[in-house]
Scaffold this active site. Structure first.
Site, PDB file in Angstrom:
ATOM      1  N   GLN A 112      42.396 146.204  19.899  1.00  0.00           N
ATOM      2  CA  GLN A 112      43.838 145.999  20.044  1.00  0.00           C
ATOM      3  C   GLN A 112      44.469 145.730  18.667  1.00  0.00           C
ATOM      4  O   GLN A 112      44.093 144.786  17.972  1.00  0.00           O
ATOM      5  CB  GLN A 112      44.150 144.832  20.993  1.00  0.00           C
ATOM      6  CG  GLN A 112      45.642 144.798  21.337  1.00  0.00           C
ATOM      7  CD  GLN A 112      46.051 143.632  22.211  1.00  0.00           C
ATOM      8  OE1 GLN A 112      45.709 142.488  21.916  1.00  0.00           O
ATOM      9  NE2 GLN A 112      46.821 143.889  23.260  1.00  0.00           N
TER      10      GLN A 112
ATOM     11  N   TYR B 287      55.472 140.197  20.379  1.00  0.00           N
ATOM     12  CA  TYR B 287      55.062 140.365  18.980  1.00  0.00           C
ATOM     13  C   TYR B 287      55.913 141.470  18.351  1.00  0.00           C
ATOM     14  O   TYR B 287      56.888 141.929  18.944  1.00  0.00           O
ATOM     15  CB  TYR B 287      53.544 140.591  18.909  1.00  0.00           C
ATOM     16  CG  TYR B 287      52.813 139.348  19.380  1.00  0.00           C
ATOM     17  CD1 TYR B 287      52.956 138.148  18.678  1.00  0.00           C
ATOM     18  CD2 TYR B 287      52.063 139.346  20.539  1.00  0.00           C
ATOM     19  CE1 TYR B 287      52.338 136.986  19.123  1.00  0.00           C
ATOM     20  CE2 TYR B 287      51.436 138.187  20.993  1.00  0.00           C
ATOM     21  CZ  TYR B 287      51.581 137.006  20.275  1.00  0.00           C
ATOM     22  OH  TYR B 287      50.991 135.853  20.712  1.00  0.00           O
TER      23      TYR B 287
ATOM     24  N   ARG C 279      50.042 148.530  25.132  1.00  0.00           N
ATOM     25  CA  ARG C 279      50.253 147.399  26.038  1.00  0.00           C
ATOM     26  C   ARG C 279      51.721 146.995  26.029  1.00  0.00           C
ATOM     27  O   ARG C 279      52.318 146.858  24.968  1.00  0.00           O
ATOM     28  CB  ARG C 279      49.399 146.205  25.600  1.00  0.00           C
ATOM     29  CG  ARG C 279      49.380 145.135  26.673  1.00  0.00           C
ATOM     30  CD  ARG C 279      48.180 144.229  26.560  1.00  0.00           C
ATOM     31  NE  ARG C 279      47.735 143.854  27.888  1.00  0.00           N
ATOM     32  CZ  ARG C 279      47.428 142.631  28.268  1.00  0.00           C
ATOM     33  NH1 ARG C 279      47.474 141.637  27.408  1.00  0.00           N
ATOM     34  NH2 ARG C 279      47.044 142.372  29.499  1.00  0.00           N
TER      35      ARG C 279
ATOM     36  N   GLY D 142      41.723 139.052  32.620  1.00  0.00           N
ATOM     37  CA  GLY D 142      41.564 138.245  31.426  1.00  0.00           C
ATOM     38  C   GLY D 142      40.743 136.998  31.680  1.00  0.00           C
ATOM     39  O   GLY D 142      39.502 136.993  31.553  1.00  0.00           O
ATOM     40  N   ARG D 143      41.435 135.926  32.084  1.00  0.00           N
ATOM     41  CA  ARG D 143      40.812 134.597  32.149  1.00  0.00           C
ATOM     42  C   ARG D 143      39.461 134.539  32.866  1.00  0.00           C
ATOM     43  O   ARG D 143      38.530 133.894  32.353  1.00  0.00           O
ATOM     44  CB  ARG D 143      41.802 133.594  32.742  1.00  0.00           C
ATOM     45  CG  ARG D 143      42.924 133.264  31.760  1.00  0.00           C
ATOM     46  CD  ARG D 143      44.117 132.657  32.428  1.00  0.00           C
ATOM     47  NE  ARG D 143      44.837 133.635  33.224  1.00  0.00           N
ATOM     48  CZ  ARG D 143      45.934 133.359  33.932  1.00  0.00           C
ATOM     49  NH1 ARG D 143      46.422 132.136  33.936  1.00  0.00           N
ATOM     50  NH2 ARG D 143      46.537 134.321  34.613  1.00  0.00           N
TER      51      ARG D 143
HETATM   52  C1  LIG Z   1      42.916 132.811  25.981  1.00  0.00           C
HETATM   53  C2  LIG Z   1      43.840 133.990  26.124  1.00  0.00           C
HETATM   54  C3  LIG Z   1      44.072 134.814  25.023  1.00  0.00           C
HETATM   55  C4  LIG Z   1      44.887 135.938  25.153  1.00  0.00           C
HETATM   56  N1  LIG Z   1      45.032 136.781  24.082  1.00  0.00           N
HETATM   57  C5  LIG Z   1      45.675 137.970  24.224  1.00  0.00           C
HETATM   58  C6  LIG Z   1      45.650 138.944  23.193  1.00  0.00           C
HETATM   59  O1  LIG Z   1      45.020 138.757  22.143  1.00  0.00           O
HETATM   60  N2  LIG Z   1      46.333 140.087  23.401  1.00  0.00           N
HETATM   61  C7  LIG Z   1      47.034 140.341  24.549  1.00  0.00           C
HETATM   62  O2  LIG Z   1      47.652 141.400  24.686  1.00  0.00           O
HETATM   63  N3  LIG Z   1      47.027 139.435  25.571  1.00  0.00           N
HETATM   64  C8  LIG Z   1      46.349 138.289  25.445  1.00  0.00           C
HETATM   65  N4  LIG Z   1      46.279 137.404  26.500  1.00  0.00           N
HETATM   66  C9  LIG Z   1      46.860 137.781  27.811  1.00  0.00           C
HETATM   67  C10 LIG Z   1      45.784 138.424  28.690  1.00  0.00           C
HETATM   68  O3  LIG Z   1      45.354 139.657  28.173  1.00  0.00           O
HETATM   69  C11 LIG Z   1      46.310 138.660  30.126  1.00  0.00           C
HETATM   70  O4  LIG Z   1      47.483 139.432  30.045  1.00  0.00           O
HETATM   71  C12 LIG Z   1      46.627 137.362  30.866  1.00  0.00           C
HETATM   72  O5  LIG Z   1      45.588 136.422  30.727  1.00  0.00           O
HETATM   73  C13 LIG Z   1      46.859 137.639  32.359  1.00  0.00           C
HETATM   74  O6  LIG Z   1      45.721 138.230  32.945  1.00  0.00           O
HETATM   75  P1  LIG Z   1      44.717 137.356  33.867  1.00  0.00           P
HETATM   76  O7  LIG Z   1      45.587 136.770  34.950  1.00  0.00           O
HETATM   77  O8  LIG Z   1      43.714 138.325  34.404  1.00  0.00           O
HETATM   78  O9  LIG Z   1      44.123 136.289  32.982  1.00  0.00           O
HETATM   79  C14 LIG Z   1      45.497 136.243  26.395  1.00  0.00           C
HETATM   80  C15 LIG Z   1      45.279 135.392  27.483  1.00  0.00           C
HETATM   81  C16 LIG Z   1      44.452 134.294  27.366  1.00  0.00           C
HETATM   82  C17 LIG Z   1      44.183 133.435  28.575  1.00  0.00           C
END
Ligand SMILES: Cc1cc2nc3c(=O)[nH]c(=O)nc-3n(C[C@H](O)[C@H](O)[C@H](O)COP(=O)(O)O)c2cc1C
Length: 365
Positions: free
Chosen positions: A103, A184, A231, A323-324
């Site tokens: 990314q 961003y 994204r 993600g999480r």
């Molecule tokens: C610890 C953490 C770091 C994240 N870092 C990024 C990132 O570097 N780039 C990005 O586009 N989204 C980032 N996100 C957002 C996640 O990609 C995702 O959109 C968000 O957690 C919702 O998805 P989930 O409900 O499956 O966790 C981050 C989320 C978390 C929890």
């Protein structure tokens, strides 16, 4: 363990030239374990390879240049040392038969002088301060008013994207994802709330989309459109309490059509407010938006196997990023397949630290 679930979400699928084991994507997650030179640690290779059960891994956001940095200990892809470290990570993922995209990130105003040589101001389309605070090396600090980019400087940032994209290729990635979400730099140009420029990069929608589309075309130049994804997060207010665009549907619909014309591999859409509400839609229909883009649609935000299954059966998405749950469940897709319990990662492990709470979560054997 329960019976193995037979489900199209868990079956292999091919998108463009890329064959995936299943329709789950590991969402990009900043974990802040790199050193001050933006070099990821050796144990990041374990972390990513352990998660190669995902159909596709999107790496944590990775700075395209020193100017792009917003947060401590985030990785980069502009130096040879960074490329070598990523190469080792990619190799481990490929050895596990995984696929991995990098990314590409520029934080713009979501940064702080503490992150820049000589305390330089963060750059942005316009000199508008984000609300709230940002994490720096020694805790939280108030955001500052960023410096509005001169028109002539924009070309150099586009070239920084080219350089980063070429480096990602040298590192052996399967493709790249342009980070145009979460307020961003690219999104700061797109939204009329954060872009009040009067040159060819501001004002009309066409002008506000100019810089992001120049970036995408340049990255496509390096990689070919079928290895580039993007994204977006049309209605997110994360990571701060950021105002939206006044015409979200028109803005992002037009953006998606332009990206579709470029034949981009995929759009990766955060539906709702990142990490928070899926119900909050800000007047946007994600189903209608999706129709403006002809390539693969990756849906994100609080997806579960059940929600992914239902959404796939309606034809409303092709892939689902999570993600999480990937933080504490390296073998997440196997667990979903087997109906195994999911572990939860305490927030203290999300950002910063070392291998603990990062690459030491056990898989269920
Ligand atoms: C610890 C953490 C770091 C994240 N870092 C990024 C990132 O570097 N780039 C990005 O586009 N989204 C980032 N996100 C957002 C996640 O990609 C995702 O959109 C968000 O957690 C919702 O998805 P989930 O409900 O499956 O966790 C981050 C989320 C978390 C929890």
């Amino acid at each position: 363990m329960k019976t193995i679930i037979s489900n199209p979400v868990l079956e292999p699928v091919t998108i463009g030239p890329i064959h995936l084991k299943n329709r789950f994507v590991m969402a990009p997650m900043t974990r802040s374990r790199s050193d001050d030179a933006g070099v990821p640690p050796a144990y990041a290779a374990d972390y990513y390879a352990q998660r190669a059960n995902a159909g596709l891994i999107i790496t944590e956001a990775t700075n395209i240049s020193a100017q792009a940095r917003g947060y401590p200990r985030t990785p980069g892809i502009w130096t040879d040392e960074q490329v070598s470290a990523w190469k080792a990570i990619v190799k481990e993922v490929h050895d596990k038969d995984g696929k991995i995209f990098l990314q590409l990130w520029h934080t713009g105003r979501m940064s702080h002088p503490d992150m820049h040589a000589g305390g330089a101001l963060p750059v942005a389309p316009s000199a508008i301060k984000p609300a709230g605070q940002i994490r720096v090396h020694d805790g939280m600090k108030d955001f500052v008013v960023p410096r509005a980019l001169e028109t002539e400087e924009i070309e150099q940032i586009v070239e920084d994207y080219r350089h980063a994209a070429m480096n990602a290729k040298r590192a052996g990635f399967d493709g790249v994802e342009v980070h145009s979400a979460n307020n961003y730099l690219l999104e700061q140009f797109i939204r009329d709330s954060t872009n009040q420029r009067t040159d060819q990069y501001g004002g009309s929608l066409q002008n506000r989309l100019r810089f992001p589309l120049e970036v995408v075309r340049t990255v496509v130049d390096v990689w070919g459109a079928d290895r580039v994804g993007i994204r977006i997060s049309p209605i997110t207010t994360a990571p701060g309490d950021t105002p939206l665009d006044s015409q979200t549907m028109e803005t992002f619909g037009t953006y998606l059509e332009a990206l579709s014309d470029l034949r981009l591999l995929y759009v990766h859409d955060i539906e709702g407010v990142t990490q928070m509400s899926r119900e909050e839609t800000g007047g946007v229909s994600f189903t209608a938006l999706r129709k403006r883009f002809k390539g693969t649609y990756i849906a994100n935000n609080q997806y579960t196997l059940a929600l992914a299954t239902e959404t796939l059966s309606r034809g409303d998405a092709d892939l689902f990023s999570i993600g999480r749950p990937f933080i504490a469940n390296p073998d997440l897709v196997d667990r979903l397949r087997n109906g195994s319990a999911l572990a939860e990662a305490p927030k203290e492990y999300w950002y910063g630290g070392d291998a603990t709470g990062y690459s030491d979560w056990p898989a269920i054997r």
